[in-house]
Design a protein around this motif. Structure first.
Motif, PDB file in Angstrom:
ATOM      1  N   GLU A   1       2.784  -3.318  -3.571  1.00 28.55           N
ATOM      2  CA  GLU A   1       3.758  -2.867  -2.567  1.00 28.55           C
ATOM      3  C   GLU A   1       3.456  -1.431  -2.124  1.00 28.55           C
ATOM      4  OE1 GLU A   1       8.414  -3.282  -1.567  1.00 28.55           O
ATOM      5  OE2 GLU A   1       7.439  -4.439  -3.112  1.00 28.55           O
ATOM      6  N   LEU A   2       3.162  -0.561  -3.106  1.00 28.60           N
ATOM      7  CA  LEU A   2       2.841   0.827  -2.779  1.00 28.60           C
ATOM      8  C   LEU A   2       1.556   0.908  -1.959  1.00 28.60           C
ATOM      9  CD1 LEU A   2       3.712   2.446  -6.202  1.00 28.60           C
ATOM     10  CD2 LEU A   2       4.845   2.902  -4.032  1.00 28.60           C
TER      11      LEU A   2
ATOM     12  N   LEU B   1       2.186  -0.101   1.622  1.00 31.50           N
ATOM     13  CA  LEU B   1       2.963   0.871   2.391  1.00 31.50           C
ATOM     14  C   LEU B   1       2.159   2.145   2.658  1.00 31.50           C
ATOM     15  CD1 LEU B   1       5.843   1.512   3.533  1.00 31.50           C
ATOM     16  CD2 LEU B   1       6.168   2.858   1.483  1.00 31.50           C
TER      17      LEU B   1
ATOM     18  N   SER C   1      -2.748   0.914   5.671  1.00 32.09           N
ATOM     19  CA  SER C   1      -2.901   1.162   7.100  1.00 32.09           C
ATOM     20  C   SER C   1      -4.281   1.734   7.409  1.00 32.09           C
ATOM     21  CB  SER C   1      -1.794   2.079   7.615  1.00 32.09           C
ATOM     22  OG  SER C   1      -1.583   3.124   6.720  1.00 32.09           O
ATOM     23  N   CYS C   2      -4.836   2.550   6.527  1.00 29.57           N
ATOM     24  CA  CYS C   2      -6.175   3.097   6.766  1.00 29.57           C
ATOM     25  C   CYS C   2      -7.254   2.322   6.017  1.00 29.57           C
ATOM     26  CB  CYS C   2      -6.263   4.557   6.342  1.00 29.57           C
ATOM     27  SG  CYS C   2      -5.141   5.646   7.215  1.00 29.57           S
TER      28      CYS C   2
ATOM     29  N   ALA D   1     -11.672   2.351  10.544  1.00 30.67           N
ATOM     30  CA  ALA D   1     -12.062   3.462  11.394  1.00 30.67           C
ATOM     31  C   ALA D   1     -10.897   4.417  11.625  1.00 30.67           C
ATOM     32  CB  ALA D   1     -12.564   2.933  12.734  1.00 30.67           C
ATOM     33  N   LEU D   2     -11.213   5.697  11.800  1.00 29.05           N
ATOM     34  CA  LEU D   2     -10.227   6.694  12.221  1.00 29.05           C
ATOM     35  C   LEU D   2     -10.723   7.285  13.539  1.00 29.05           C
ATOM     36  CD1 LEU D   2      -9.522   8.423   8.794  1.00 29.05           C
ATOM     37  CD2 LEU D   2      -8.072   6.809   9.978  1.00 29.05           C
TER      38      LEU D   2
ATOM     39  N   GLU E   1     -11.789  -7.614  -8.358  1.00 33.04           N
ATOM     40  CA  GLU E   1     -12.297  -8.572  -9.342  1.00 33.04           C
ATOM     41  C   GLU E   1     -11.820  -9.989  -9.077  1.00 33.04           C
ATOM     42  OE1 GLU E   1     -10.918  -6.804 -12.884  1.00 33.04           O
ATOM     43  OE2 GLU E   1     -12.301  -5.108 -12.713  1.00 33.04           O
ATOM     44  N   THR E   2     -10.919 -10.143  -8.112  1.00 35.12           N
ATOM     45  CA  THR E   2     -10.396 -11.474  -7.844  1.00 35.12           C
ATOM     46  C   THR E   2     -11.455 -12.320  -7.147  1.00 35.12           C
ATOM     47  OG1 THR E   2      -8.255 -10.460  -7.556  1.00 35.12           O
ATOM     48  CG2 THR E   2      -8.465 -12.708  -6.830  1.00 35.12           C
ATOM     49  N   ALA E   3     -11.574 -13.558  -7.603  1.00 40.41           N
ATOM     50  CA  ALA E   3     -12.561 -14.448  -7.004  1.00 40.41           C
ATOM     51  C   ALA E   3     -12.100 -14.911  -5.634  1.00 40.41           C
ATOM     52  CB  ALA E   3     -12.773 -15.651  -7.902  1.00 40.41           C
TER      53      ALA E   3
ATOM     54  N   PRO F   1     -11.602 -18.218  -4.013  1.00 39.95           N
ATOM     55  CA  PRO F   1     -11.620 -19.667  -4.234  1.00 39.95           C
ATOM     56  C   PRO F   1     -11.974 -20.442  -2.978  1.00 39.95           C
ATOM     57  CG  PRO F   1      -9.530 -18.694  -4.910  1.00 39.95           C
ATOM     58  CD  PRO F   1     -10.270 -17.664  -4.137  1.00 39.95           C
ATOM     59  N   GLY F   2     -11.862 -19.818  -1.836  1.00 43.48           N
ATOM     60  CA  GLY F   2     -12.135 -20.530  -0.585  1.00 43.48           C
ATOM     61  C   GLY F   2     -13.586 -20.496  -0.173  1.00 43.48           C
ATOM     62  N   GLY F   3     -14.475 -19.971  -1.028  1.00 40.51           N
ATOM     63  CA  GLY F   3     -15.873 -19.872  -0.633  1.00 40.51           C
ATOM     64  C   GLY F   3     -16.194 -18.496  -0.091  1.00 40.51           C
TER      65      GLY F   3
END
Lengths: 331, 257
Positions: free
Chosen positions: B145-146, B149, B153-154, B163-164, B217-219, B221-223
């Motif tokens: 959540e932090l 928020l 955005s960046c 990009a900025l 580190e999350t895989a 799963p959708g390829g």
């Protein structure tokens, strides 16, 4: 008559004539058997792929082990399903195409065009029949039935469109007012009020009005920015808003004045606020004036001060509607 | 008065003047403010850091860390956290003046970074490295959540960067270590806003770090993840690869008929 004769007769009655016919392969030839085997192999392959899809769907391990970095059979689950389904559909298609091209006879047939309109006699008799049926119902004479049916039908139609009226609503002040009011504390995401010492120069914090559900407030959300010491001298407020900031703190609406996206890409060294949707840029030291991109109006500024307990509070609502322009917007 | 006496008097007054001048000179050199007076009290490590500073950083940041106009900012009070982030990730020293310092192979080893940190910390203090402990020791959901928020955005919602204005960019967080992330939030390098400990508490920072590192580190799963940037690149691939493939197939079928 034989079947072939009947087919020819049917064609003649419809004005259709086969002028060229050719068998792609000799019936009973080796070429025909080869073509048959190809078509059959495609369809069987499609069936096997579909069967494999179901087997994978049921039996393949699908739970991804995130702790193990996500390597293993489970990462292949979705791709395998996709590949097998694609294979089954493709092979069905290949089989149909091969069947049509290699086994079906090739023929050219022509059909005569005929007049667009029906013959005069048919037109006159049909019109007479329709008028006769109309008279038989007596609808023209029985005005009570006619009018009551008209009334019932009209009301039924209205009933169908009526609920759409509920979608039309006058917005009232919803577009021009936000929950901010005089003395309302500025809260962080954690619901706590903010003291000036909480923020270091060059920082930005998203703040919410202290009302029920304020942290989900779509129109009250604002950015509290503490300028760098060298930016304070450059600070220029918009006309009539000279007392909206508090020392080196400024607060602006977080909703872009172009299309309503949340603008919180803040460059602390240049004091620019960027919008991620259409690359509008606003300058925090210049009353959030728009200097680039499709937004034309400045971000509305929230007047802030510090109350007796040392917490930031609003000095009132935004002085103009926040977010994108709308029909009745006066400025 | 004879000529000889006049000569002797001249000589003696000349001698007195010379003695006085020497005395004033010595006295000045003893009493005058010394530019290296602030070095007094520096630890051995900080003095080693000063030596590195005067070789590698002084051109842009000035003799007394005061900064040089249009070259580099003042380093007084930026703290060791800032040094760790800028030098430890190779952003400093800059190769050239450009829109933004880029991550590259660090020019100094860990010991040298520590010495520089000690030197900068000794001049004006500032944010320090976090005390020992697991920097991922935070609530994952709260971190998410932090992150959404304050950071997304960046840095994009999965930390891939974005990009900025005017050639600047928010870098991808893919290569960032826990401590890189922590010191970045604490010090607000370059155009990144500062997230001080009163705004984003150390616990909050650990939650954010936990979220960012867990995401990496999350895989998928959708390829293929196609940059993990969401439906836009996915749609682009479908259009460019899928539709073009269909068109080519149609053309092929047409040529065979």
């Amino acid at each position: 008559m034989s079947r072939a004769d009947l087919v020819t007769l049917g064609g003649k009655m419809d004005g259709v004539q086969v002028i060229y016919a050719e068998q792609p392969v000799e019936p009973g030839s080796a070429a025909e058997r080869r073509a048959e085997r190809q078509v059959g192999a495609s369809f069987v392959g499609a069936g096997l792929a579909a069967l494999a899809f179901m087997v994978v769907y049921v039996a393949w391990p699908w739970e991804v082990d995130t702790a193990g970095g996500g390597v293993g059979l489970a990462t292949l689950y979705t791709p395998l399903l996709g590949l097998l389904m694609a294979l089954a559909l493709t092979l069905i298609g290949v089989g149909v195409v091969l069947w049509a091209k290699k086994l079906m006879p090739y023929e050219v047939a022509v059909q005569e065009r005929h007049e667009g309109a029906s013959p005069e006699i048919e037109r006159q008799t049909t019109a007479a029949t329709l008028v006769d049926v109309g008279n038989a119902t007596g609808i023209a004479r029985r005005t009570l039935v006619k009018r009551s049916l008209g009334f019932g039908g009209l009301m039924l139609g209205l009933m169908a469109v009526f609920p759409l009226g509920g979608l039309i609503k006058k917005p009232g002040t919803a577009l021009s007012e936000t929950p901010w009011e005089e003395g309302m504390p500025l809260l962080g995401l954690n619901g706590l009020p903010i003291r000036p010492a909480d923020m270091r120069p060059g920082s930005l914090q998203t703040v919410f009005p202290a009302v029920e559900g304020g942290s989900r407030s779509a129109d009250g959300v604002a950015m509290l920015i503490r300028l760098l010491p060298n930016q304070v001298a450059d600070y220029r407020a918009r006309e009539g808003q000279e007392d909206f900031h508090w020392n080196d703190f400024v607060a602006y609406s977080k909703i872009c004045t172009h299309a309503g996206c949340p603008v919180s890409l803040y460059e602390q060294e240049t004091a620019r606020i960027l919008c991620p949707c259409h690359q509008s840029q606003f300058v925090a030291t210049d009353g959030a004036k728009s200097i680039f991109g499709p937004a034309t109006r400045s971000l509305p500024q929230l007047a802030i001060e510090v109350d007796g307990d040392g917490y930031f509070v609003a000095k009132g609502d935004f002085t103009e509607p926040i977010g994108p322009a709308y029909w009745e917007r006066s400025t | 008065m004879t000529g000889f006496a006049r000569l002797r008097k001249r000589a003696s007054s000349g001698l007195a003047l010379a003695i006085a001048l020497v005395a004033v000179g010595i006295g000045y050199s003893v009493a005058a403010p010394n530019s290296s007076a602030q070095d007094a009290g520096l630890s051995v490590e900080a003095m080693a850091g000063q030596e590195i500073y005067e070789n590698g950083c002084i051109t842009c940041h000035g003799r007394n860390l005061q900064g040089v106009e249009d070259q580099g900012p003042s380093l007084i009070g930026v703290g060791e956290a800032s040094v760790y982030f800028q030098v430890g990730t190779g952003r400093m020293p800059l190769v050239q003046q450009e829109a933004q310092a880029q991550r590259k192979t660090p020019a100094y080893d860990d010991a040298q970074v520590n010495q520089l940190m000690a030197y900068i910390q000794a001049n004006g203090g500032g944010p320090q490295l976090p005390s020992e402990g697991d920097l991922r020791d935070g609530d994952l959901a709260e971190g998410g959540e932090l992150f959404r928020l304050n950071c997304a955005s960046c840095h994009n919602f999965v930390g891939r960067g974005g990009a900025l204005s005017s050639g600047k960019n928010a870098p991808s967080l893919n290569e960032s270590s826990d401590l890189d992330l922590y010191t970045a939030m604490l010090s607000g390098p370059q155009n990144m806003p500062v997230f001080g400990d009163n705004q984003l508490s150390p616990e909050d920072k650990r939650a954010v770090i936990n979220y960012v590192q867990t995401l990496k580190e999350t895989a998928d799963p959708g390829g293929a993840n196609i940059g993990r940037a969401g439906p836009v690149p996915e749609g682009l691939v479908v259009w460019v690869v899928g539709i073009v493939g269909c068109v080519i197939a149609c053309l092929w079928v047409g040529t065979r008929s």
